[in-house]
Write a protein that holds these residues in place. Sequence first.
Motif, mmCIF file in Angstrom:
data_model
loop_
_atom_site.group_PDB
_atom_site.id
_atom_site.type_symbol
_atom_site.label_atom_id
_atom_site.label_comp_id
_atom_site.label_asym_id
_atom_site.label_seq_id
_atom_site.Cartn_x
_atom_site.Cartn_y
_atom_site.Cartn_z
ATOM 1 N N ASP A 105 5.648 -1.033 4.140
ATOM 2 C CA ASP A 105 5.640 -2.400 4.676
ATOM 3 C C ASP A 105 6.871 -2.938 3.807
ATOM 4 N N TYR A 106 8.292 -1.900 3.690
ATOM 5 C CA TYR A 106 8.758 -1.958 1.707
ATOM 6 C C TYR A 106 10.279 -2.051 2.539
ATOM 7 N N ASP A 124 9.394 -4.322 -6.664
ATOM 8 C CA ASP A 124 8.333 -4.914 -5.638
ATOM 9 C C ASP A 124 7.790 -3.776 -5.059
ATOM 10 N N MET A 125 7.051 -2.799 -5.475
ATOM 11 C CA MET A 125 5.980 -1.381 -5.759
ATOM 12 C C MET A 125 5.006 -1.770 -6.258
ATOM 13 N N GLU A 126 3.821 -0.733 -5.677
ATOM 14 C CA GLU A 126 2.549 -0.916 -6.381
ATOM 15 C C GLU A 126 2.517 0.328 -7.308
ATOM 16 N N LYS A 173 7.389 4.383 4.948
ATOM 17 C CA LYS A 173 6.868 5.220 5.887
ATOM 18 C C LYS A 173 7.208 4.845 7.384
ATOM 19 N N GLU A 174 7.191 3.560 7.699
ATOM 20 C CA GLU A 174 7.594 2.933 8.751
ATOM 21 C C GLU A 174 9.336 4.103 9.534
ATOM 22 N N LYS A 182 0.865 -1.422 -0.036
ATOM 23 C CA LYS A 182 0.191 0.084 -0.226
ATOM 24 C C LYS A 182 0.667 1.243 -0.118
ATOM 25 N N ILE A 183 0.560 2.352 -0.858
ATOM 26 C CA ILE A 183 1.140 3.527 -1.131
ATOM 27 C C ILE A 183 0.291 5.088 -0.620
#
Length: 728
Positions: free
Chosen positions: A101-102, A81-83, A38-39, A3-4
């Motif tokens: 979660d990347y 590995d990214m939407e 994000k994290e 999710k982005i």
Amino acid sequence: MKKIVVFILLIIVASGTAFCQAQQTPKTFTLNGKVEVKETGKPIPGVSVSTNLGDYVLTNGLGEFKIKVRIGDELVVEAVDMETVRYRIKGDDDVLVQVEDYTLSRSANTKSVTQRHETLLDSAERYKDKDIEKSIDFVAQSISILGKRGQKKELARSLSKLGEIYQYHKQIDLAIDNYEDALEANKTIKTSLLLAKVYNMSSRFNESIILLDPLMALKTMVPYQRVTLYELMGDAKKGNGEVLQAIEFYKEGLLIAEKNQITPKLIDLNSKIAEAYSRENKIIEAEAYFDNSLQLAEASAPLRALQENEKVADFYNEKSRFNEEINMRKRSLQDIKKLNTPKLGISKLDQADTITSQRINYKIANAYIAQDRYNEAIPFLKKSIIEADTEDDLVVQKDATRKLSEVYKEKGDYTKALDTYQSYVALVDTLYIRKEQEISRANRINRDIANAQSRLVGLENERELSQSKYDLALTEQQLVEESYKRQQWVIYSLIFGLLLTVLAAFFFYRSNQQQKLTNNLLALKSLRSQMNPHFIFNALNSVNNFISKSDERSANRYLSEFSTLMRSVLENSEEDFIPLAKELEQLELYIKLEHSRFKDKFDYEIVVDDEVPVNNYQIPPMLLQPYIENAIWHGLRYRETKGLLYVSVKVENINSVAICITDNGIGRKKSASIKTQNQKKQKSKGMGIIQKRVAILNDMYSDKVSINISDLETDGSGTKVLFILKKE
């Protein structure tokens, strides 16, 4: 699927958006953005950011990007590995893309960067001959995506590709700089050979030999590279005058090429060995190798055979074997006709300027003229002029027209000689205009190259700075325990950044100086190539006047002296400066010609002080003639009684000499008042050209010449022109 979440971080004043919306065509602006995890807030480098209109960038080491967009464009953000994210541009606010979660995968990221790097270099190669600025931009992008560790090989490939682009566009100094930087980053055989080639092109033969010598001991070179190595070493030796050693290197390369059937190199090396033997005046050996190169070229390709055929013809010309030269060039003409047949689908030869039908016809005519076979030369000169006119080849058309005029003169046909010479003068004027256009285009191209190079330097600095910041971000957890080390590292980074800035400023300054020198040389070449059409036409009219009065002896004498003056002018036309003695001889011949036309209008006197070492002073050619011409045509010619033109040369001081031109004519103000309407409409270029030449030469040689013009008498009559010429 990961999710982005896309956030708008920075909002600029609303008036900017309202102004953009008010335009009929959306305004383009630069959008700033960033992609991060994000994290943790860690940046994600190497993410592709593009628009629906085709603009494309990659995020740098800090995950940041800049891209040109318009209101309403769709922004596409994607990576491994990214939407994929699609975002519609609504304003000029900065964009933040946060990925949940990347996990940063170094191996996957490295593989992705390598693939993109390869793609960008392929794009740079594709645009190399079409758009140099775009090609350099692709190289800049390939450098910007590289990290600092473990990617020296890719960086070297980018710098080497940049060198190839500059070499293709004849920017040899920039090519050398980038090849040297590429070798510093990663030594390769390919880059070493490329650098040696441009060293030879710029006559830096000793540096080429030093670079190539260690490669001789390598055992890992493929045959083609080994042949190229021996060929380049031979070129360097020949450039240094060591012709026999050059032949030995060529022969070593030839053995390897024969063993591995490298046909293009077989032709080149046989031809170069022949040229080297010819230089040593070993005619039998030269002919034997030229025969080999001709046979190989004929079996290879028609165009290559044509090139080699012309080389052999040039060889015959150098040895004064004109009949053999003529036969070879006539054979070349036949080959050109075959190559231009519709059956082969070739509309025009993709060859150097020297291998064209009009040039070959011109060379055949010269070979006939060298044997005093004028009647046989005339048809080839006429054909050369016609073909050059069809192909818009003004240089050949001008040279062939001048040569035809000389042939008519040698045959005693002065009417045709005069008509042909008038055509030659018209071509000189046309060629001058063309040269001005070429200079303008060259200046524009050089400005584009300088701008692209400046952007590249800026991108490289930005890449280095971004990588430094990225390293700091990755070592953030160790900063508390290693505070002292971090402070030391920051200090070193700042010093390194300062050194980079100083280095970039130095290269930018040097590039500007090189650009200025190039522009000055191009401008001087254009200005030197100009002759005074007003004087030439008046002189030819005088010859015509003598002919109309059946005064053939006067016409012949005047034309002979005029030809002597023109030959002297053309011989000195490529020089910035000539000895003062030669300029005075040329000036006296010109005044003598004008005096023969206006005997009843003026007498003249040239006085050179015995203390003046005229051979020790240098002066721009044809500097004094326009002022003499003005004195005669606009001053003395309108006197009611006979006037005097006086030229004196005296010592000014230990390092300079004074040249004074005075006339007791009607003066500048009265001359301007009696000009005809037609003369007032015509703008004289002579004084403007002199001022430009003097300004450029003074800029290059530190105020070598100064000129002062004043009235001779208080009532405005007469004119005095004073030149101060410095020795150094």
